[in-house]
Write an enzyme that holds these catalytic residues in place. Structure first.
Site, PDB file in Angstrom:
ATOM      1  N   SER A  37     -15.706 -53.621 -35.515  1.00 25.79           N
ATOM      2  CA  SER A  37     -15.100 -54.083 -36.766  1.00 25.79           C
ATOM      3  C   SER A  37     -13.906 -53.243 -37.188  1.00 25.79           C
ATOM      4  O   SER A  37     -13.607 -53.131 -38.380  1.00 25.79           O
ATOM      5  CB  SER A  37     -16.156 -54.079 -37.879  1.00 25.79           C
ATOM      6  OG  SER A  37     -16.674 -52.769 -38.085  1.00 25.79           O
ATOM      7  N   ALA A  40      -8.986 -53.894 -34.067  1.00 26.59           N
ATOM      8  CA  ALA A  40      -9.030 -54.830 -32.937  1.00 26.59           C
ATOM      9  C   ALA A  40     -10.017 -55.960 -33.198  1.00 26.59           C
ATOM     10  O   ALA A  40      -9.700 -57.144 -33.022  1.00 26.59           O
ATOM     11  CB  ALA A  40      -9.385 -54.078 -31.659  1.00 26.59           C
ATOM     12  N   SER A  67     -13.396 -46.073 -35.942  1.00 27.91           N
ATOM     13  CA  SER A  67     -12.287 -45.123 -35.832  1.00 27.91           C
ATOM     14  C   SER A  67     -11.058 -45.535 -36.632  1.00 27.91           C
ATOM     15  O   SER A  67     -10.281 -44.674 -37.061  1.00 27.91           O
ATOM     16  CB  SER A  67     -11.909 -44.947 -34.359  1.00 27.91           C
ATOM     17  OG  SER A  67     -12.944 -44.304 -33.644  1.00 27.91           O
ATOM     18  N   THR A  68     -10.829 -46.841 -36.825  1.00 28.58           N
ATOM     19  CA  THR A  68      -9.643 -47.272 -37.567  1.00 28.58           C
ATOM     20  C   THR A  68      -9.587 -46.605 -38.940  1.00 28.58           C
ATOM     21  O   THR A  68      -8.526 -46.159 -39.390  1.00 28.58           O
ATOM     22  CB  THR A  68      -9.641 -48.798 -37.724  1.00 28.58           C
ATOM     23  OG1 THR A  68      -9.531 -49.409 -36.432  1.00 28.58           O
ATOM     24  CG2 THR A  68      -8.470 -49.261 -38.583  1.00 28.58           C
ATOM     25  N   TRP A  70     -10.364 -43.798 -39.832  1.00 31.91           N
ATOM     26  CA  TRP A  70     -10.001 -42.376 -39.792  1.00 31.91           C
ATOM     27  C   TRP A  70      -8.575 -42.133 -39.309  1.00 31.91           C
ATOM     28  O   TRP A  70      -8.130 -40.981 -39.283  1.00 31.91           O
ATOM     29  CB  TRP A  70     -10.979 -41.629 -38.886  1.00 31.91           C
ATOM     30  CG  TRP A  70     -12.370 -41.647 -39.426  1.00 31.91           C
ATOM     31  CD1 TRP A  70     -13.370 -42.524 -39.109  1.00 31.91           C
ATOM     32  CD2 TRP A  70     -12.919 -40.776 -40.419  1.00 31.91           C
ATOM     33  NE1 TRP A  70     -14.504 -42.249 -39.837  1.00 31.91           N
ATOM     34  CE2 TRP A  70     -14.251 -41.175 -40.647  1.00 31.91           C
ATOM     35  CE3 TRP A  70     -12.418 -39.689 -41.138  1.00 31.91           C
ATOM     36  CZ2 TRP A  70     -15.088 -40.531 -41.560  1.00 31.91           C
ATOM     37  CZ3 TRP A  70     -13.246 -39.046 -42.041  1.00 31.91           C
ATOM     38  CH2 TRP A  70     -14.563 -39.467 -42.246  1.00 31.91           C
ATOM     39  N   GLU A 139       6.518 -38.764 -34.929  1.00 31.82           N
ATOM     40  CA  GLU A 139       5.405 -37.962 -34.414  1.00 31.82           C
ATOM     41  C   GLU A 139       5.712 -37.549 -32.981  1.00 31.82           C
ATOM     42  O   GLU A 139       6.742 -37.919 -32.407  1.00 31.82           O
ATOM     43  CB  GLU A 139       4.089 -38.751 -34.491  1.00 31.82           C
ATOM     44  CG  GLU A 139       3.643 -39.038 -35.915  1.00 31.82           C
ATOM     45  CD  GLU A 139       2.313 -39.761 -35.985  1.00 31.82           C
ATOM     46  OE1 GLU A 139       1.669 -39.930 -34.936  1.00 31.82           O
ATOM     47  OE2 GLU A 139       1.912 -40.155 -37.092  1.00 31.82           O
ATOM     48  N   HIS A 260      -6.775 -34.241 -28.875  1.00 33.72           N
ATOM     49  CA  HIS A 260      -5.750 -34.019 -29.897  1.00 33.72           C
ATOM     50  C   HIS A 260      -5.525 -32.518 -30.030  1.00 33.72           C
ATOM     51  O   HIS A 260      -6.480 -31.751 -30.147  1.00 33.72           O
ATOM     52  CB  HIS A 260      -6.177 -34.613 -31.235  1.00 33.72           C
ATOM     53  CG  HIS A 260      -5.039 -34.806 -32.177  1.00 33.72           C
ATOM     54  ND1 HIS A 260      -4.400 -33.751 -32.800  1.00 33.72           N
ATOM     55  CD2 HIS A 260      -4.401 -35.925 -32.590  1.00 33.72           C
ATOM     56  CE1 HIS A 260      -3.424 -34.217 -33.554  1.00 33.72           C
ATOM     57  NE2 HIS A 260      -3.406 -35.543 -33.456  1.00 33.72           N
ATOM     58  N   ARG A 309       1.235 -35.193 -26.657  1.00 31.98           N
ATOM     59  CA  ARG A 309      -0.003 -34.497 -26.984  1.00 31.98           C
ATOM     60  C   ARG A 309      -0.571 -33.689 -25.824  1.00 31.98           C
ATOM     61  O   ARG A 309      -1.145 -32.621 -26.035  1.00 31.98           O
ATOM     62  CB  ARG A 309      -1.033 -35.507 -27.489  1.00 31.98           C
ATOM     63  CG  ARG A 309      -0.693 -36.043 -28.854  1.00 31.98           C
ATOM     64  CD  ARG A 309      -1.663 -37.111 -29.305  1.00 31.98           C
ATOM     65  NE  ARG A 309      -1.322 -37.543 -30.656  1.00 31.98           N
ATOM     66  CZ  ARG A 309      -1.949 -38.523 -31.301  1.00 31.98           C
ATOM     67  NH1 ARG A 309      -2.930 -39.172 -30.706  1.00 31.98           N
ATOM     68  NH2 ARG A 309      -1.596 -38.859 -32.515  1.00 31.98           N
ATOM     69  N   HIS A 370     -10.134 -36.833 -28.657  1.00 31.21           N
ATOM     70  CA  HIS A 370      -9.532 -37.716 -29.663  1.00 31.21           C
ATOM     71  C   HIS A 370      -9.509 -39.175 -29.252  1.00 31.21           C
ATOM     72  O   HIS A 370      -9.824 -40.049 -30.057  1.00 31.21           O
ATOM     73  CB  HIS A 370      -8.109 -37.243 -29.954  1.00 31.21           C
ATOM     74  CG  HIS A 370      -7.414 -38.000 -31.036  1.00 31.21           C
ATOM     75  ND1 HIS A 370      -7.938 -38.127 -32.307  1.00 31.21           N
ATOM     76  CD2 HIS A 370      -6.237 -38.681 -31.045  1.00 31.21           C
ATOM     77  CE1 HIS A 370      -7.117 -38.852 -33.057  1.00 31.21           C
ATOM     78  NE2 HIS A 370      -6.076 -39.200 -32.311  1.00 31.21           N
ATOM     79  N   GLU A 394      -9.542 -49.538 -28.234  1.00 23.20           N
ATOM     80  CA  GLU A 394      -9.811 -48.334 -27.449  1.00 23.20           C
ATOM     81  C   GLU A 394     -10.804 -48.578 -26.329  1.00 23.20           C
ATOM     82  O   GLU A 394     -10.762 -47.894 -25.306  1.00 23.20           O
ATOM     83  CB  GLU A 394     -10.307 -47.208 -28.355  1.00 23.20           C
ATOM     84  CG  GLU A 394     -10.407 -45.863 -27.636  1.00 23.20           C
ATOM     85  CD  GLU A 394     -10.753 -44.710 -28.560  1.00 23.20           C
ATOM     86  OE1 GLU A 394     -10.886 -43.571 -28.064  1.00 23.20           O
ATOM     87  OE2 GLU A 394     -10.874 -44.929 -29.779  1.00 23.20           O
ATOM     88  N   ARG A 405      -1.890 -41.234 -24.193  1.00 28.32           N
ATOM     89  CA  ARG A 405      -1.394 -42.159 -25.216  1.00 28.32           C
ATOM     90  C   ARG A 405      -0.317 -41.530 -26.078  1.00 28.32           C
ATOM     91  O   ARG A 405      -0.471 -40.414 -26.563  1.00 28.32           O
ATOM     92  CB  ARG A 405      -2.554 -42.637 -26.090  1.00 28.32           C
ATOM     93  CG  ARG A 405      -2.101 -43.490 -27.271  1.00 28.32           C
ATOM     94  CD  ARG A 405      -3.272 -43.999 -28.066  1.00 28.32           C
ATOM     95  NE  ARG A 405      -4.012 -42.958 -28.751  1.00 28.32           N
ATOM     96  CZ  ARG A 405      -3.689 -42.441 -29.932  1.00 28.32           C
ATOM     97  NH1 ARG A 405      -2.577 -42.833 -30.533  1.00 28.32           N
ATOM     98  NH2 ARG A 405      -4.458 -41.536 -30.496  1.00 28.32           N
ATOM     99  N   SER A 410      -2.111 -46.429 -30.776  1.00 28.06           N
ATOM    100  CA  SER A 410      -3.459 -46.981 -30.645  1.00 28.06           C
ATOM    101  C   SER A 410      -3.695 -48.143 -31.595  1.00 28.06           C
ATOM    102  O   SER A 410      -4.200 -49.199 -31.191  1.00 28.06           O
ATOM    103  CB  SER A 410      -4.510 -45.890 -30.882  1.00 28.06           C
ATOM    104  OG  SER A 410      -4.305 -45.270 -32.134  1.00 28.06           O
TER     105      SER A 410
END
Length: 566
Positions: A37, A40, A67-68, A70, A139, A260, A309, A370, A394, A405, A410
């Protein structure tokens, strides 16, 4: 084609071919079941509902627990007049260290801007500048300001809010929360016939049941809980990856796990989800220093502290090893209190809750798991090699991330490839399949072994890898795979999935004898396109995995020299 199948214990290791579970006590039907949920899963559901009679979304916790929610930094797309998809493509390919699928990257960057605009039209409120235009930032690995963000550092939470509001306003989307997907049901043609779920608190749907469906879309996120320290939430136990592997789908590029570089260090005993210090903080001018105050990223890469990264994570680890220190420091004191409170209010509050004030103090940071750049192998429309099974986000390996990545790609991948699935899936829905007898060997590993697994994977298959260390991790996995649970529960189901995915990851990492992107082999420190340009695929037949190498030309050899390390 190389065929470096695992040797020694891995060649005889037997993992569960399916999870031990009670027989289904209830049955439901839906045209399409979406597992997950986040951006994606909910994007797929919202678009499919216009073309499919019944869409069912199942999520292991509540709708916003993945994860979205966060994601701090933002979502990348060429939205500025000064930017182009072609420039975004180059940055993505460079970060991916020669392992990207160039066609997939082109899809991502060309369809990305419209996908973000559609997200805005849905109700997502991104931050704006004084002129009322999108406030775009930069970034690591990006050469343009192309990161759209919301609430300063609460982008994922705002996207999740907008998507949940849209789903809740759509009466033709059914949602089952607190539902763990156990295994796929397959027809006589090995195509998807349904999925078994374990549901808590849904009335007549308590316990294990079966949803008969014509297609399943995996959008279940990553595998962060394989490791002791991760930025991923507790629900990220690799369920979708393990479900797909057991059913006969192929996993690709599992060895490319992104660590990360700047995760807040909470001490040697800290476990589970750790506080992320977004790359965007460095994008706004923060920089890394060691105990002596030296800015050690200077001269390592042309982008210094904003290098990709993998470069930053490796540099931090090298400095930690050289100095014997458990962490490095992030210096953002010069940003000032007003800037911190406006741009990074969530990170500021989190750091202060752990006793560090970034306005006046250095932030202790170290790499932590990460993001999984690999996953269930798909084509450009999210199809797997199992009829009726699709994957996005993911959990999928669409090919856009390669070996590492690019920051803030993402959320964009989940958005773009979910839209593509929703375009093709309605026209590909086949007839309802009757579930065939499941002849896979059932098994279950007890939840009590999880910490042993995580510590072995962190120490031997984490940021720094060697043949000896990966062999030790494999030996631990072999031992744990032979331990049988004495009770059936969610902890054991999740831990079995973690053991399964750890085995596939460690096997692929042991076979890739080079350093590329986020895969760092200390015993093979150089990138080796002559032998290892290509992909490792993992497949399973009734609990026995095989790993196969598929050569492919490196996708970054015609790009400008950028100083990327591996």
């Amino acid at each position: 084609m190389r065929d470096p199948s695992p040797q020694g214990p891995a060649a005889t290791r037997r993992l569960p071919g399916r999870l031990t579970a009670p027989p289904p006590g209830w049955t439901a039907r839906a045209d399409v079941v979406i597992i997950g949920s986040g951006i994606a899963g909910l994007t797929t559901a919202l678009r499919l509902r216009e073309h499919v009679d019944k869409v069912l979304v199942v999520t292991k916790d509540v709708l916003n627990a993945g994860s979205t929610q966060w994601a701090q930094g933002g979502i990348a797309a060429a939205l500025s007049p000064e930017d182009t998809p072609e420039e975004h493509e180059v940055d993505t390919l460079v970060a991916g260290a020669g392992a990207c699928d160039r066609d997939a990257v082109r899809v991502l960057v060309t369809e990305g801007p419209d996908a973000v605009r559609e997200l805005i039209a849905l109700g997502t409120k991104f931050d704006l500048d004084a002129a009322g235009e999108l406030s775009l930032t930069r970034e690591g690995g990006h050469h343009r300001d192309r990161i759209a963000h919301a609430g300063g550092d609460a982008t994922g939470a705002e996207i999740q809010r907008a998507l949940i509001a849209a789903v809740e306003a759509a009466p033709d989307i059914e949602v089952i929360q607190h539902a763990l997907a156990v295994d796929l049901l397959l027809g006589d043609d090995d195509g998807v016939a349904g999925v078994t779920l374990h549901v808590i608190g849904e009335g007549v749907r308590d316990g294990v049941g079966a949803v008969i469906c014509r297609a399943v879309v995996l959008a279940s996120g990553g595998l962060g809980q394989v490791f002791s320290q991760t930025t991923n939430p507790a629900v990220s136990t690799g369920d979708g990856l393990a479900i797909a592997l057991r059913a006969g789908a192929t996993l690709r590029d599992l060895e490319f796990v992104q660590f990360h570089p700047t995760v807040m260090y909470l001490g040697p005993e800290s476990r589970g989800q750790q506080p992320l210090i977004s790359e965007a903080v460095r994008g706004e001018g923060a920089f890394l220093v060691d105990d002596d105050g030296d800015r050690f990223m200077t001269g390592v890469h042309p982008l210094a502290d904003l290098a990709p990264r993998d470069v930053v994570a490796k540099s931090i680890m090298k400095r930690m090893i050289d100095t014997g220190r458990p962490h490095m420091w992030l210096d953002a004191r010069h940003l000032g209190a007003e800037f911190w409170e406006r741009r990074f209010p969530t990170i500021l509050a989190t750091a202060r809750s752990h006793g560090v004030d970034p306005v006046t103090q250095l932030i202790p940071v170290a790499p932590a798991c990460h993001y999984a750049s690999g996953g269930v192998r798909t084509d450009l429309d999210g199809r797997t090699d199992l009829p009726g099974l699709y994957a996005t986000g993911e959990v999928a390996c669409s090919g856009v991330h390669g070996a590492n990545r690019l920051a803030s790609n993402s959320l964009l991948e989940g958005l773009v490839f979910s839209r593509r699935i929703s375009k093709v899936l309605p026209g590909e829905l086949g007839p309802w399949r009757d579930p065939a007898a499941d002849r896979r060997t059932a098994g279950l590993v007890p939840g009590s072994v999880r910490r042993t697994l995580q510590e072995a994977m962190t120490s031997q298959a984490g940021v720094l890898r060697t043949a000896a260390g990966l062999g030790e991790a494999g030996a631990v996995i072999d031992k744990l795979a032979g331990v049988t649970a004495d009770q059936v529960d969610q902890d054991s189901w999740e831990t079995t999935n973690l053991v399964t995915i750890s085995a596939a990851l460690a096997d692929a990492a042991a076979l890739r004898e080079e350093t590329r992107g986020s895969h760092w082999r200390d015993d093979f420190p150089d990138r080796d396109d002559e032998h290892w340009a290509g992909h490792f695929d993992v497949a399973m037949t009734d609990g026995v995995t095989t790993v196969t190498f598929h050569p492919a030309p490196a996708t970054d050899t015609d790009l400008p020299t950028t100083g990327v390390d591996g």
